[in-house]
Design a protein around this motif. Structure first.
Motif, short mmCIF file in Angstrom:
data_model
loop_
_atom_site.label_atom_id
_atom_site.label_comp_id
_atom_site.label_asym_id
_atom_site.label_seq_id
_atom_site.Cartn_x
_atom_site.Cartn_y
_atom_site.Cartn_z
N MET A 1 12.58 53.73 37.47
CA MET A 1 12.84 54.84 36.56
C MET A 1 12.88 54.35 35.12
SD MET A 1 16.20 57.26 36.44
CE MET A 1 17.20 55.97 35.71
N PRO A 2 12.12 55.00 34.23
CA PRO A 2 12.18 54.56 32.83
C PRO A 2 13.55 54.86 32.23
CG PRO A 2 10.49 56.27 33.17
CD PRO A 2 11.27 56.16 34.43
N MET A 3 13.95 54.04 31.27
CA MET A 3 15.23 54.27 30.59
C MET A 3 15.16 55.56 29.76
SD MET A 3 18.13 52.90 30.51
CE MET A 3 19.64 52.91 29.59
N GLU A 28 10.78 51.51 29.15
CA GLU A 28 11.46 50.81 30.24
C GLU A 28 12.76 50.18 29.75
OE1 GLU A 28 10.46 51.13 33.30
OE2 GLU A 28 8.71 52.25 32.59
N GLU A 29 13.67 49.98 30.69
CA GLU A 29 14.95 49.36 30.34
C GLU A 29 14.72 47.94 29.82
OE1 GLU A 29 17.93 49.52 33.35
OE2 GLU A 29 19.45 48.88 31.89
N GLY A 30 15.40 47.63 28.74
CA GLY A 30 15.38 46.27 28.21
C GLY A 30 14.20 45.93 27.33
N ARG A 153 23.38 51.46 25.42
CA ARG A 153 22.36 50.79 26.25
C ARG A 153 20.96 51.03 25.69
NH1 ARG A 153 23.88 46.84 27.81
NH2 ARG A 153 22.18 46.66 29.31
N VAL A 154 20.87 52.06 24.82
CA VAL A 154 19.59 52.34 24.17
C VAL A 154 19.88 52.46 22.68
CG1 VAL A 154 17.64 53.93 24.01
CG2 VAL A 154 18.87 53.70 26.17
N GLY A 183 20.08 42.98 27.21
CA GLY A 183 19.40 43.99 28.03
C GLY A 183 19.37 45.37 27.42
N VAL A 184 19.67 45.46 26.12
CA VAL A 184 19.65 46.77 25.47
C VAL A 184 18.19 47.18 25.21
CG1 VAL A 184 20.33 48.05 23.39
CG2 VAL A 184 21.88 46.36 24.38
#
Lengths: 311, 253
Positions: A1-3, A28-30, A153-154, A183-184
């Motif tokens: 799942m995309p962020m 994507e995450e990160g 986180r984003v 990981g942000v």
């Protein structure tokens, strides 16, 4: 799942102006995504729609799987925003401004964290200054500190280094690098190509409310990248010999330098044949270097190309 | 409920009040003292009594209302307009807060400030006149409701206003006249019959009258009507604010 998942987002303002024309974008995450585009391309509108500052006319946006309209609390909990404009309450102390944002995002007081953020951004000495007493670059740091205060986180950085000195730009890149290691997910808009080149994993190009392309930075540069081979000649040439007319060559005005343009993705670069032909003609080469086309060249080419389409 | 957010907004608004504590505190004390000198002593000495109450004491509830309505409105309108003006409103719009939390934070702070000033004026008045409060709880309730409802009104003005002039406009052109014509310094029964009828359309009359009743146990209009008026006004403001947030009017494009 995309962020961050943006599906078919359109935004039409009351006056009829369409700032976003059906944007699709998955982040994507990160990863660090740089959104490049000229002024008025829709970069800020897109960020505003994700963060809840403006309402999209249609389409859906999710952050961390949460719809930014229906589940705005969960979605916004995850988001930190550094706006383009320097917007600060002038009379508030730096540390209070940062604490305020943390509270606003529903997080309990955490002075140790605030201290570490302020130190990381070289703001600790200025913590008791009112924001209006700070220089432009320092104010920009306060905005970043505020955005980081609730541990997002984003992170959205809207033109983070516009009008900022070199030192702060370097500091910022370091901060971004540190966040990447935590990981942000980072989305930054810029029209400084070098910034995108230095920081981003992927690059999106937006123009007139449409995403023209999204691609890994390296492959973008490689795919679209032309290289130049620059050859310094031992003896100057008055003109290009006829035998070399098949090659894409440019002779410098003083006749001491030959530049050969080639595509790295082509089956044959033609370098071997060129060197052989040169030596057959008795042209001696004193030195050689090659240069990759920069993202800036690519970007200008891309935007111009689509500009002609639109016209 | 995002209680941390409500706390953050409330504290941030209150800190502006404490930063300017001298002017927040001194100016109502001075202006109230002036009113007592001018109306209570100079003019009041020629007016014997109003409804069995000395004129100096009679104007105390009106004076408190005058200040509280003005302060609640201007504090709330300024508090909301300022983030729009400086651009910091982006933070409120992008934070995980809903409209109710924003209203509680901003309106709560504005109402607190107004309440504080109302208390200061009441204390000041003790130095000038003898007053006993007939219904202390009702007095407090009227005071609280007035602070709240006018802070809500101020909130609406702050969102509506596009510049500082407009922030000042409504308090100056609407609230001050209504308060002065609302029986702050006189009993409605002292007016000619035509104006007595006209005054019934002034919402402030009901507030001042109810508030004065809680002091002296006598009123221009029945106290139940006063309560209904202030409840209706509060409810009306809440509906408008709910609509503002639902449509994003002048805040979210």
């Amino acid at each position: 799942m995309p962020m961050v998942d943006i599906q078919n987002v359109r935004k039409q303002y009351a006056g009829g102006f369409e700032a976003l024309k059906g944007v699709n974008l998955q982040i994507e995450e990160g990863e660090i995504l740089a959104l490049l585009g000229p002024n008025g391309a829709g970069k800020t509108t897109l960020i505003s729609a994700i963060c809840g500052i403006t309402m999209p006319t249609s389409g859906t946006i999710t952050v961390g799987g949460f719809d930014v309209v229906k589940n705005f609390r969960q979605a916004r909990d995850l988001i930190g925003l550094v706006p383009q404009e320097i917007n600060l309450e002038p009379f508030t102390k730096v540390i209070d401004a940062v604490r305020f944002t943390r509270g606003l995002f529903g997080k309990p007081k955490d002075d140790a964290l605030i201290e570490s953020i302020l130190k990381r951004l070289s703001l600790w000495d200025k913590r008791d200054n009112r924001t209006m007493e700070l220089s432009g670059g320092m104010k920009r740091r306060v905005l970043i500190a505020k955005a980081l205060s609730h541990e997002p986180r984003v992170l959205f950085l809207d033109e983070p280094t516009a009008g900022v000195d070199v030192e702060l730009r370097r500091d910022m890149w370091d901060v971004v690098e540190g966040l990447r290691q935590d990981g942000v997910t980072i989305i930054l808009t810029t029209h400084y190509i070098e910034e995108a080149e230095a920081m981003a994993d992927r690059i999106g190009v937006i123009r007139q409310g449409e995403i023209l392309l999204v691609e890994k930075k390296d492959s973008l540069i490689a795919r679209m990248g032309e290289k130049e081979l620059i050859m310094e000649l031992a003896d100057p040439l008055a003109a290009l010999p006829g035998a070399l007319s098949d090659f894409d060559l440019v002779l410098s005005e003083d006749g001491t330098c030959l530049t050969y343009r080639y595509d790295t993705s082509a089956e044959r670069t033609g370098i071997a044949t060129l060197i052989a032909t040169l030596s057959a003609q008795g042209i001696a080469i004193a030195d050689m270097s090659s240069r990759q086309k920069s993202l800036e060249d690519i970007f200008v080419g891309l935007v111009d190309e689509h500009g002609e389409d639109a016209a | 409920m995002n209680l941390y957010a409500i706390g953050a907004m409330y504290r941030s608004e209150m800190s502006r009040f404490f930063r300017t504590i001298m002017q927040s505190f001194i100016s109502p004390v001075i202006s109230t003292s002036l009113y007592f000198v001018v109306f209570g002593t100079a003019i009041g000495s020629r007016i014997d009594q109003v409804d069995g109450v000395s004129y100096g004491a009679f104007i105390v509830p009106g004076l408190i209302m005058l200040a509280v309505m003005g302060q609640a409105t201007s504090n709330a309108s300024f508090g909301v307009f300022f983030p729009k003006f400086t651009g910091t409103i982006y933070e409120l719009l992008s934070a995980p807060v809903n409209f109710l939390e924003i209203v509680i934070g901003f309106v709560g702070a504005a109402a607190t400030k107004a309440l504080f000033i109302g208390a200061v004026i009441l204390m000041t008045s003790f130095f000038f006149v003898d007053i006993t409060i007939a219904h202390p709880l009702a007095m407090l309730a009227f005071l609280l409701l007035t602070c709240l409802s006018f802070a809500l009104l101020g909130f609406i003005i702050g969102i509506w206003a596009k510049n500082f002039e407009q922030v000042q406009l409504v308090p100056m052109l609407v609230i001050t006249p209504l308060v002065f014509l609302g029986g702050s310094f006189y009993s409605i029964s002292m007016l000619p019959p035509v104006w007595q009828v006209t005054s019934r359309f002034n919402p402030v009359v009901y507030l001042v009258s109810g508030f004065r009743w809680s002091f002296f146990d006598q009123a221009d209009v029945p106290v139940g009507l006063s309560l209904m008026a202030i409840a209706g006004f509060t409810g009306g403001c809440m509906v408008v604010i709910w609509w503002i947030f639902k449509t994003g009017w002048r805040i979210r494009s």
